[in-house]
Structure formats: C-alpha cells, structure tokens
Scaffold this active site. Structure first.
Site, PDB file in Angstrom:
ATOM      1  N   GLY A  31      12.655   5.302   9.705  1.00 24.23           N
ATOM      2  CA  GLY A  31      11.641   6.169  10.307  1.00 24.23           C
ATOM      3  C   GLY A  31      11.032   5.570  11.562  1.00 24.23           C
ATOM      4  O   GLY A  31      11.592   4.661  12.166  1.00 24.23           O
ATOM      5  N   ALA A  32       9.870   6.114  11.966  1.00 26.76           N
ATOM      6  CA  ALA A  32       9.216   5.757  13.236  1.00 26.76           C
ATOM      7  C   ALA A  32      10.196   6.022  14.392  1.00 26.76           C
ATOM      8  O   ALA A  32      10.550   5.117  15.153  1.00 26.76           O
ATOM      9  CB  ALA A  32       8.722   4.314  13.239  1.00 26.76           C
ATOM     10  N   HIS A  34      12.424   7.073  17.564  1.00 26.71           N
ATOM     11  CA  HIS A  34      12.428   7.068  19.024  1.00 26.71           C
ATOM     12  C   HIS A  34      13.763   7.685  19.432  1.00 26.71           C
ATOM     13  O   HIS A  34      14.550   8.101  18.558  1.00 26.71           O
ATOM     14  CB  HIS A  34      12.238   5.642  19.571  1.00 26.71           C
ATOM     15  CG  HIS A  34      13.142   4.631  18.920  1.00 26.71           C
ATOM     16  ND1 HIS A  34      14.515   4.671  19.043  1.00 26.71           N
ATOM     17  CD2 HIS A  34      12.883   3.572  18.100  1.00 26.71           C
ATOM     18  CE1 HIS A  34      15.067   3.682  18.365  1.00 26.71           C
ATOM     19  NE2 HIS A  34      14.096   2.998  17.765  1.00 26.71           N
ATOM     20  N   HIS A  37      17.044   6.704  17.550  1.00 27.43           N
ATOM     21  CA  HIS A  37      17.307   7.440  16.301  1.00 27.43           C
ATOM     22  C   HIS A  37      17.804   8.854  16.621  1.00 27.43           C
ATOM     23  O   HIS A  37      18.752   9.345  16.003  1.00 27.43           O
ATOM     24  CB  HIS A  37      16.023   7.557  15.464  1.00 27.43           C
ATOM     25  CG  HIS A  37      15.468   6.248  14.979  1.00 27.43           C
ATOM     26  ND1 HIS A  37      14.328   5.685  15.498  1.00 27.43           N
ATOM     27  CD2 HIS A  37      15.885   5.401  14.013  1.00 27.43           C
ATOM     28  CE1 HIS A  37      14.066   4.553  14.873  1.00 27.43           C
ATOM     29  NE2 HIS A  37      14.993   4.347  13.967  1.00 27.43           N
ATOM     30  N   ASP A 150      21.642  -2.845  16.486  1.00 27.18           N
ATOM     31  CA  ASP A 150      21.688  -3.789  15.370  1.00 27.18           C
ATOM     32  C   ASP A 150      23.157  -4.147  15.153  1.00 27.18           C
ATOM     33  O   ASP A 150      23.781  -3.715  14.178  1.00 27.18           O
ATOM     34  CB  ASP A 150      21.082  -3.144  14.120  1.00 27.18           C
ATOM     35  CG  ASP A 150      19.635  -2.734  14.361  1.00 27.18           C
ATOM     36  OD1 ASP A 150      18.747  -3.543  14.118  1.00 27.18           O
ATOM     37  OD2 ASP A 150      19.406  -1.590  14.835  1.00 27.18           O
ATOM     38  N   LEU A 184      15.197   0.498  22.925  1.00 32.69           N
ATOM     39  CA  LEU A 184      14.192   1.172  22.104  1.00 32.69           C
ATOM     40  C   LEU A 184      14.210   0.580  20.697  1.00 32.69           C
ATOM     41  O   LEU A 184      15.264   0.290  20.148  1.00 32.69           O
ATOM     42  CB  LEU A 184      14.472   2.674  22.034  1.00 32.69           C
ATOM     43  CG  LEU A 184      14.378   3.442  23.350  1.00 32.69           C
ATOM     44  CD1 LEU A 184      14.585   4.933  23.089  1.00 32.69           C
ATOM     45  CD2 LEU A 184      13.029   3.229  24.018  1.00 32.69           C
ATOM     46  N   SER A 186      11.544   0.585  16.919  1.00 33.86           N
ATOM     47  CA  SER A 186      10.284   0.968  16.284  1.00 33.86           C
ATOM     48  C   SER A 186       9.270  -0.172  16.407  1.00 33.86           C
ATOM     49  O   SER A 186       8.063   0.049  16.413  1.00 33.86           O
ATOM     50  CB  SER A 186      10.502   1.291  14.807  1.00 33.86           C
ATOM     51  OG  SER A 186      11.523   2.247  14.679  1.00 33.86           O
ATOM     52  N   ARG A 187       9.775  -1.395  16.493  1.00 35.69           N
ATOM     53  CA  ARG A 187       8.870  -2.551  16.567  1.00 35.69           C
ATOM     54  C   ARG A 187       8.256  -2.731  17.959  1.00 35.69           C
ATOM     55  O   ARG A 187       7.326  -3.520  18.108  1.00 35.69           O
ATOM     56  CB  ARG A 187       9.596  -3.827  16.136  1.00 35.69           C
ATOM     57  CG  ARG A 187       9.872  -3.856  14.640  1.00 35.69           C
ATOM     58  CD  ARG A 187      10.361  -5.201  14.161  1.00 35.69           C
ATOM     59  NE  ARG A 187      10.377  -5.292  12.713  1.00 35.69           N
ATOM     60  CZ  ARG A 187      11.452  -5.105  11.942  1.00 35.69           C
ATOM     61  NH1 ARG A 187      12.614  -4.831  12.488  1.00 35.69           N
ATOM     62  NH2 ARG A 187      11.362  -5.208  10.622  1.00 35.69           N
TER      63      ARG A 187
HETATM   64  P1  AMP Z   1      15.976   1.537  11.866  1.00 40.22           P
HETATM   65  O1  AMP Z   1      15.118   2.738  11.607  1.00 40.22           O
HETATM   66  O2  AMP Z   1      15.399   0.536  12.789  1.00 40.22           O
HETATM   67  O3  AMP Z   1      16.507   0.946  10.581  1.00 40.22           O
HETATM   68  O4  AMP Z   1      17.254   2.073  12.630  1.00 40.22           O
HETATM   69  C1  AMP Z   1      18.011   3.149  12.134  1.00 40.22           C
HETATM   70  C2  AMP Z   1      19.284   3.263  12.942  1.00 40.22           C
HETATM   71  O5  AMP Z   1      18.942   3.522  14.306  1.00 40.22           O
HETATM   72  C3  AMP Z   1      20.125   1.982  12.935  1.00 40.22           C
HETATM   73  O6  AMP Z   1      21.490   2.323  12.823  1.00 40.22           O
HETATM   74  C4  AMP Z   1      19.822   1.377  14.269  1.00 40.22           C
HETATM   75  O7  AMP Z   1      20.852   0.557  14.769  1.00 40.22           O
HETATM   76  C5  AMP Z   1      19.648   2.611  15.132  1.00 40.22           C
HETATM   77  N1  AMP Z   1      18.889   2.281  16.341  1.00 40.22           N
HETATM   78  C6  AMP Z   1      17.688   1.647  16.419  1.00 40.22           C
HETATM   79  N2  AMP Z   1      17.328   1.468  17.708  1.00 40.22           N
HETATM   80  C7  AMP Z   1      18.336   1.993  18.453  1.00 40.22           C
HETATM   81  C8  AMP Z   1      18.567   2.105  19.859  1.00 40.22           C
HETATM   82  N3  AMP Z   1      17.705   1.667  20.753  1.00 40.22           N
HETATM   83  N4  AMP Z   1      19.690   2.731  20.264  1.00 40.22           N
HETATM   84  C9  AMP Z   1      20.599   3.189  19.365  1.00 40.22           C
HETATM   85  N5  AMP Z   1      20.447   3.114  18.031  1.00 40.22           N
HETATM   86  C10 AMP Z   1      19.322   2.533  17.581  1.00 40.22           C
END
Ligand code: AMP
Length: 279
Positions: A31-32, A34, A37, A150, A184, A186-187
């Site tokens: 979540g959170a 951007h 996502h 990631d 981008l 969430s942190r």
């Molecule tokens: P998270 O919510 O941080 O666990 O991320 C969920 C998914 O979004 C993961 O597959 C991340 O690699 C992807 N993600 C996060 N930030 C980015 C970004 N800037 N560009 C592309 N994918 C992202």
C-alpha cells in the site's frame, strides 16, 4: 471493484474465474501507493482479464527495530487509486488471517536471501518469500507484477517460483522515478525537504557511473560511486554492489548485463536504488 478480506473467499472467487477461462493478474503491495505501484496495476489491467491488488503490510518481513508500526497506511486513498485504475479485487487480509500464531511454515531462498539487503535485514526475504507464496496460492494468479526497484526481491521471487513450480509467471516492471531521478518509494514520505534533496544524489551517482561500465574496470566504477555516495551529507552506505542481472552473483569482467545496486541511509530513512549496466 470488490474489497476482500478473507483468504478463502478470494481463493474461491479466483478458482471460479479460472474455470471461466479468465487470466488473473496479481499485484502484491504494502500500500501507500505512488506511480510505481500504479504502473504495475496498469500493466496487469492491460494484460489480464482480472486484476487482484493485495495490500498487506507484512509483519514477518520487518526486523524488530524496523518501521513496521510507522509504515504509512493511507487505505482510503489506496482504494480510490485501485478503483480509478479498474482493479477488480483488492485483497486486504488481517495479520491474524495471514499469520496466525499457529503459522509454522516459511519459504527461504538460500544464498540469494543472505546477500545485499539480506545481510542487513536477516529475516526480510524469508518474510517476503513466505507472504508471496501465500498470495500466489490464494490468488491463483497467472501473472504477478514486481518492480525492478526491488531488484533483489524480484530475483528471489523468480527463483522461488521456478524452484517451487508455481504456475504464476513473474512480470518484471521498470523503475518509476520522479523527474529529479529519485526512485519513487513509499518510504520517501519519511524524508524531510532537506533529506529529500540529499537523496537525489543517489540516482544521479548511479546514472553517472553506469555510463562508465563499458570502458572502465568494475573496481574503478564501484570505487568512484562509493566515494561519491560517501560524500552525501547525513548518509550511510549499507552496501553498493555490482552484480549479475541474471542471478545476483558478483559481476566480473565477463558480465555483460550487470546491476549496480545500493542501499543508503539518508538520516533515519533507508533507501534502495539500482541501475542496469550493459557492455
Ligand atoms: P511495496 O508496496 O513497496 O512492497 O511495493 C510493491 C511493488 O511495487 C513491488 O513489486 C515493488 O518493486 C514495486 N515498486 C515500488 N516502487 C517502485 C518504483 N519506483 N517503480 C516500479 N515499481 C515499484
């Protein structure tokens, strides 16, 4: 769009869709949202008949001193984004549903889970691999979308999917950045204005050294980047590694496709970023 909180209920719905011949896409998230996502969601909505987005801040991938409790949870806004982007189902399970006290099964991807981020976050990837396995089984996904932001996580999930014969196909998605180059995350919301401007250096440095991969030695490229990263005020490097884009093994002079991956603290915020480098 339906919000489902119960794993069994979603699994039943997913089976029904499979039976009807629908192809299911899964976008696992914490979540959170951007635009990173959103890019994954858009890809699934375009490719798949049914898109499931999971929103779950997974406690078992956070270490005891990490930001599990303070991790942003803007649920209402996230649901609006899902709706606007034509998501079919949002899966928002409770911690107790996913990991009740009786939960005893964990998935480990040996070696890959222990290097880079894993060396600093020892239980992290076991938590990620375990939750993603559950999400694959619950969603019955044909495809699952993961960001290259990631990169280590992506490689671990690819390996897990192959080793455990999951039917889900992994779709890697490019890193979405701000105009400034900042990846981008969430942190990023933890960063003060000053910290944010310092963090822009990370992507700038990676971009700069990536250009030199063709002509300079790996040691020279890494040294230059580390020296520059060290000079960012209020920062601390966890690691800066050049690895094979295929399997995260250390890159050598024969590596054609490499990734320069870093984890850098800016103040109290740990940021990761990476760039592809090709010969
Ligand atoms: P998270 O919510 O941080 O666990 O991320 C969920 C998914 O979004 C993961 O597959 C991340 O690699 C992807 N993600 C996060 N930030 C980015 C970004 N800037 N560009 C592309 N994918 C992202």
């Amino acid at each position: 769009m339906k919000v489902i909180r119960d794993a069994l209920q979603l699994q039943k719905i997913a089976f029904k869709h499979l039976k009807e011949g629908d192809e299911i896409g899964l976008v696992p998230t914490m979540g959170a949202f951007h635009n990173g996502h959103v890019s994954l969601i858009e890809k699934s909505v375009k490719n798949d008949d049914i898109t499931i987005v999971s929103i779950f801040v997974n406690p078992i991938q956070f270490g005891p001193d990490e930001d599990y409790l303070k991790y942003p949870r803007p649920v209402k806004k996230d649901l609006e984004i899902c709706k606007k982007n034509h998501v079919d189902y949002v899966f928002m399970p409770s911690v107790n549903d996913m990991f009740p006290k009786a939960h005893k099964t964990f998935v480990e991807v040996k070696t890959l889970q222990d290097i880079m981020c894993g060396a600093f976050r020892p239980i992290h990837f076991r938590g990620v691999a375990t939750v993603v396995s559950k999400l694959f089984n619950i969603s019955c996904a044909d495809r699952a979308y993961f960001g290259m932001k990631d990169f280590q996580q992506l490689k671990i999930i690819e390996k897990m999917t192959k080793d455990l014969n999951f039917r889900t196909k992994i779709v890697p998605c490019p890193i979405v950045r701000e105009k400034s180059g900042l990846a981008l995350s969430s942190r990023n919301s933890y960063l003060s204005d000053e910290e944010k401007s310092l963090s822009l250096n990370i992507s700038k440095i990676l971009k700069e050294v990536a250009k030199e991969f063709k002509n300079k030695s790996l040691t020279a490229v890494k040294k230059k980047a580390v020296n520059k990263l060290k000079k960012i005020p209020n920062s601390k490097i966890d690691y800066a590694e050049i690895v094979s884009a295929k399997d995260l093994s250390p890159a050598d002079k024969n590596t054609k496709k490499a990734v320069f991956a870093v984890a850098v603290w800016i103040g109290k915020t740990r940021l990761i970023d990476n760039t592809k480098m090709t010969k």
